[in-house]
Design a protein around this motif. Structure first.
Motif, PDB file in Angstrom:
ATOM      1  N   ILE A 133       0.825  -1.208   0.000  1.00  0.00           N
ATOM      2  CA  ILE A 133       0.000   0.000   0.000  1.00  0.00           C
ATOM      3  C   ILE A 133       0.858   1.255   0.000  1.00  0.00           C
ATOM      4  O   ILE A 133       0.521   2.253  -0.646  1.00  0.00           O
ATOM      5  N   ASN A 134       1.983   1.232   0.699  1.00  0.00           N
ATOM      6  CA  ASN A 134       2.866   2.401   0.686  1.00  0.00           C
ATOM      7  C   ASN A 134       3.416   2.677  -0.705  1.00  0.00           C
ATOM      8  O   ASN A 134       3.506   3.834  -1.127  1.00  0.00           O
ATOM      9  N   ILE A 189      13.364  10.656  10.032  1.00  0.00           N
ATOM     10  CA  ILE A 189      13.368   9.426   9.244  1.00  0.00           C
ATOM     11  C   ILE A 189      14.785   8.870   9.176  1.00  0.00           C
ATOM     12  O   ILE A 189      15.762   9.621   9.046  1.00  0.00           O
ATOM     13  N   SER A 190      14.893   7.565   9.285  1.00  0.00           N
ATOM     14  CA  SER A 190      16.205   6.925   9.228  1.00  0.00           C
ATOM     15  C   SER A 190      16.687   6.834   7.792  1.00  0.00           C
ATOM     16  O   SER A 190      15.901   6.933   6.839  1.00  0.00           O
ATOM     17  N   ALA A 191      17.983   6.645   7.645  1.00  0.00           N
ATOM     18  CA  ALA A 191      18.558   6.512   6.303  1.00  0.00           C
ATOM     19  C   ALA A 191      17.984   5.288   5.605  1.00  0.00           C
ATOM     20  O   ALA A 191      17.745   5.297   4.388  1.00  0.00           O
ATOM     21  N   ARG A 192      17.720   4.212   6.365  1.00  0.00           N
ATOM     22  CA  ARG A 192      17.169   2.993   5.780  1.00  0.00           C
ATOM     23  C   ARG A 192      15.757   3.236   5.216  1.00  0.00           C
ATOM     24  O   ARG A 192      15.446   2.833   4.101  1.00  0.00           O
ATOM     25  N   ALA A 193      14.918   3.905   6.007  1.00  0.00           N
ATOM     26  CA  ALA A 193      13.546   4.171   5.558  1.00  0.00           C
ATOM     27  C   ALA A 193      13.529   5.132   4.369  1.00  0.00           C
ATOM     28  O   ALA A 193      12.739   4.964   3.437  1.00  0.00           O
ATOM     29  N   VAL A 213      10.807  -6.082   4.344  1.00  0.00           N
ATOM     30  CA  VAL A 213      11.119  -4.823   5.025  1.00  0.00           C
ATOM     31  C   VAL A 213      11.023  -5.050   6.525  1.00  0.00           C
ATOM     32  O   VAL A 213      10.045  -5.622   7.016  1.00  0.00           O
ATOM     33  N   LYS A 214      12.043  -4.617   7.263  1.00  0.00           N
ATOM     34  CA  LYS A 214      12.042  -4.787   8.710  1.00  0.00           C
ATOM     35  C   LYS A 214      10.856  -4.074   9.340  1.00  0.00           C
ATOM     36  O   LYS A 214      10.390  -3.047   8.850  1.00  0.00           O
ATOM     37  N   ALA A 215      10.388  -4.630  10.460  1.00  0.00           N
ATOM     38  CA  ALA A 215       9.214  -4.085  11.134  1.00  0.00           C
ATOM     39  C   ALA A 215       9.406  -2.620  11.516  1.00  0.00           C
ATOM     40  O   ALA A 215       8.486  -1.805  11.384  1.00  0.00           O
ATOM     41  N   SER A 216      10.598  -2.267  11.996  1.00  0.00           N
ATOM     42  CA  SER A 216      10.847  -0.880  12.400  1.00  0.00           C
ATOM     43  C   SER A 216      10.758   0.063  11.210  1.00  0.00           C
ATOM     44  O   SER A 216      10.237   1.185  11.322  1.00  0.00           O
ATOM     45  N   SER A 217      11.248  -0.379  10.061  1.00  0.00           N
ATOM     46  CA  SER A 217      11.168   0.446   8.847  1.00  0.00           C
ATOM     47  C   SER A 217       9.729   0.551   8.369  1.00  0.00           C
ATOM     48  O   SER A 217       9.308   1.603   7.862  1.00  0.00           O
ATOM     49  N   GLN A 218       8.959  -0.528   8.527  1.00  0.00           N
ATOM     50  CA  GLN A 218       7.556  -0.488   8.132  1.00  0.00           C
ATOM     51  C   GLN A 218       6.798   0.580   8.919  1.00  0.00           C
ATOM     52  O   GLN A 218       5.949   1.283   8.366  1.00  0.00           O
ATOM     53  N   THR A 224       5.243   8.072   7.639  1.00  0.00           N
ATOM     54  CA  THR A 224       5.635   9.084   6.659  1.00  0.00           C
ATOM     55  C   THR A 224       4.640   9.178   5.519  1.00  0.00           C
ATOM     56  O   THR A 224       4.213  10.280   5.135  1.00  0.00           O
ATOM     57  N   MET A 225       4.250   8.030   4.969  1.00  0.00           N
ATOM     58  CA  MET A 225       3.305   8.046   3.859  1.00  0.00           C
ATOM     59  C   MET A 225       1.936   8.548   4.303  1.00  0.00           C
ATOM     60  O   MET A 225       1.258   9.264   3.561  1.00  0.00           O
ATOM     61  N   ARG A 226       1.522   8.211   5.514  1.00  0.00           N
ATOM     62  CA  ARG A 226       0.237   8.702   6.022  1.00  0.00           C
ATOM     63  C   ARG A 226       0.265  10.222   6.131  1.00  0.00           C
ATOM     64  O   ARG A 226      -0.707  10.912   5.766  1.00  0.00           O
ATOM     65  N   ALA A 227       1.364  10.766   6.634  1.00  0.00           N
ATOM     66  CA  ALA A 227       1.487  12.221   6.760  1.00  0.00           C
ATOM     67  C   ALA A 227       1.434  12.884   5.388  1.00  0.00           C
ATOM     68  O   ALA A 227       0.759  13.910   5.197  1.00  0.00           O
ATOM     69  N   LEU A 228       2.131  12.307   4.422  1.00  0.00           N
ATOM     70  CA  LEU A 228       2.143  12.871   3.066  1.00  0.00           C
ATOM     71  C   LEU A 228       0.755  12.803   2.430  1.00  0.00           C
ATOM     72  O   LEU A 228       0.296  13.768   1.806  1.00  0.00           O
TER      73      LEU A 228
END
Length: 251
Positions: A133-134, A189-193, A213-218, A224-228
């Motif tokens: 979905i993202n 936001i982390s470099a990975r995300a 995708v790791k849970a933390s990155s999810q 982030t996508m929700r905010a956008l």
């Protein structure tokens, strides 16, 4: 005039006694509404055609735009597994409702049709629905002209900023450390995300491979996508509220 289209049912609603109106995202005719007479009646030959997520060939009459009337139809993919699973159904419903709200009637729909079709296929196949979905949301933002600026600071233009980054939903892109004061509420936001977001921006859902995708990155990606989406499109979707409830109860 008689029309023949390939389409995906993105909305279905009862109309009158035993009838239904479906909204189709089509390959070549954009978004169209079609009246299906008798679809809700027992033993109707069109009952399966009006189910959400159904992909099929639809033949309908329509004069001078407006609502069409179904003449015949044939299912090419039922997506029945999506309707049997609560989680899959919730995400697939969100994808359809989002497209229904963004896509204008009769707007050229080939791109939208391909992306939605790939999104539904991926969710049905069991790929991580949140990540799918993202990616889909990123495609929607880009196609609507609101794709975020991720490769350079949205304020000063610094290329590939990778130190203490934030994403500004209001400004529509990343902020470098020197420009963070332009939007204090911007999300860290982390470099990975961020790397994943940049990948999503270049990715085509029709060519999506395995998703890991790791849970933390999810969590970061979702926030982030929700905010956008909220800031740039400002849509209030019933399906999004349901997804929020699923998250609340960790379903």
């Amino acid at each position: 005039m008689l029309h023949r289209v390939e389409g995906i049912v993105i909305r279905s609603m009862d109309y009158g006694e035993g009838n239904a109106i479906i909204t189709l995202c089509t390959e070549n005719a954009g978004k169209v509404g079609v009246l299906v007479r008798g679809a809700k009646k027992v033993k109707s030959r069109h009952a399966a055609l009006i189910q959400l997520f159904t992909v099929g060939d639809f033949v309908f009459f329509r004069n001078n735009g407006g609502l069409g009337t179904l003449n015949a139809g044939e299912i090419t993919k039922s997506h029945h597994p999506l309707r049997e699973d609560l989680i899959k159904a919730a995400y697939a419903s969100y994808a359809c409702e989002l497209l229904d709200r963004v896509l204008h009637d009769d707007e050229t729909g080939s791109f939208w049709f391909r992306q939605l079709s790939a999104c539904l296929d991926a969710i049905e196949e069991g790929k991580e629905p949140g990540v799918i979905i993202n990616v889909y949301e990123m495609k929607v933002l880009q196609a609507a002209g609101y794709g975020p600026q991720l490769d350079e600071c949205v304020v000063c233009g610094l290329e590939k900023p990778d130190d203490q980054l934030r994403v500004s939903a209001r400004l529509g892109g990343v902020l470098c450390r020197s420009c963070r004061h332009n939007d204090p509420p911007a999300l860290e936001i982390s470099a990975r995300a961020l790397k994943l977001l940049r990948l999503f921006a270049r990715m085509d859902l029709t060519r999506l491979g395995n998703v890991d995708v790791k849970a933390s990155s999810q969590v970061e990606l979702k926030q982030t996508m929700r905010a956008l989406m909220d800031e740039q499109l400002g849509l209030k979707l019933k399906s999004q509220n349901f997804l929020d409830q699923l998250d609340k109860y960790n379903i």
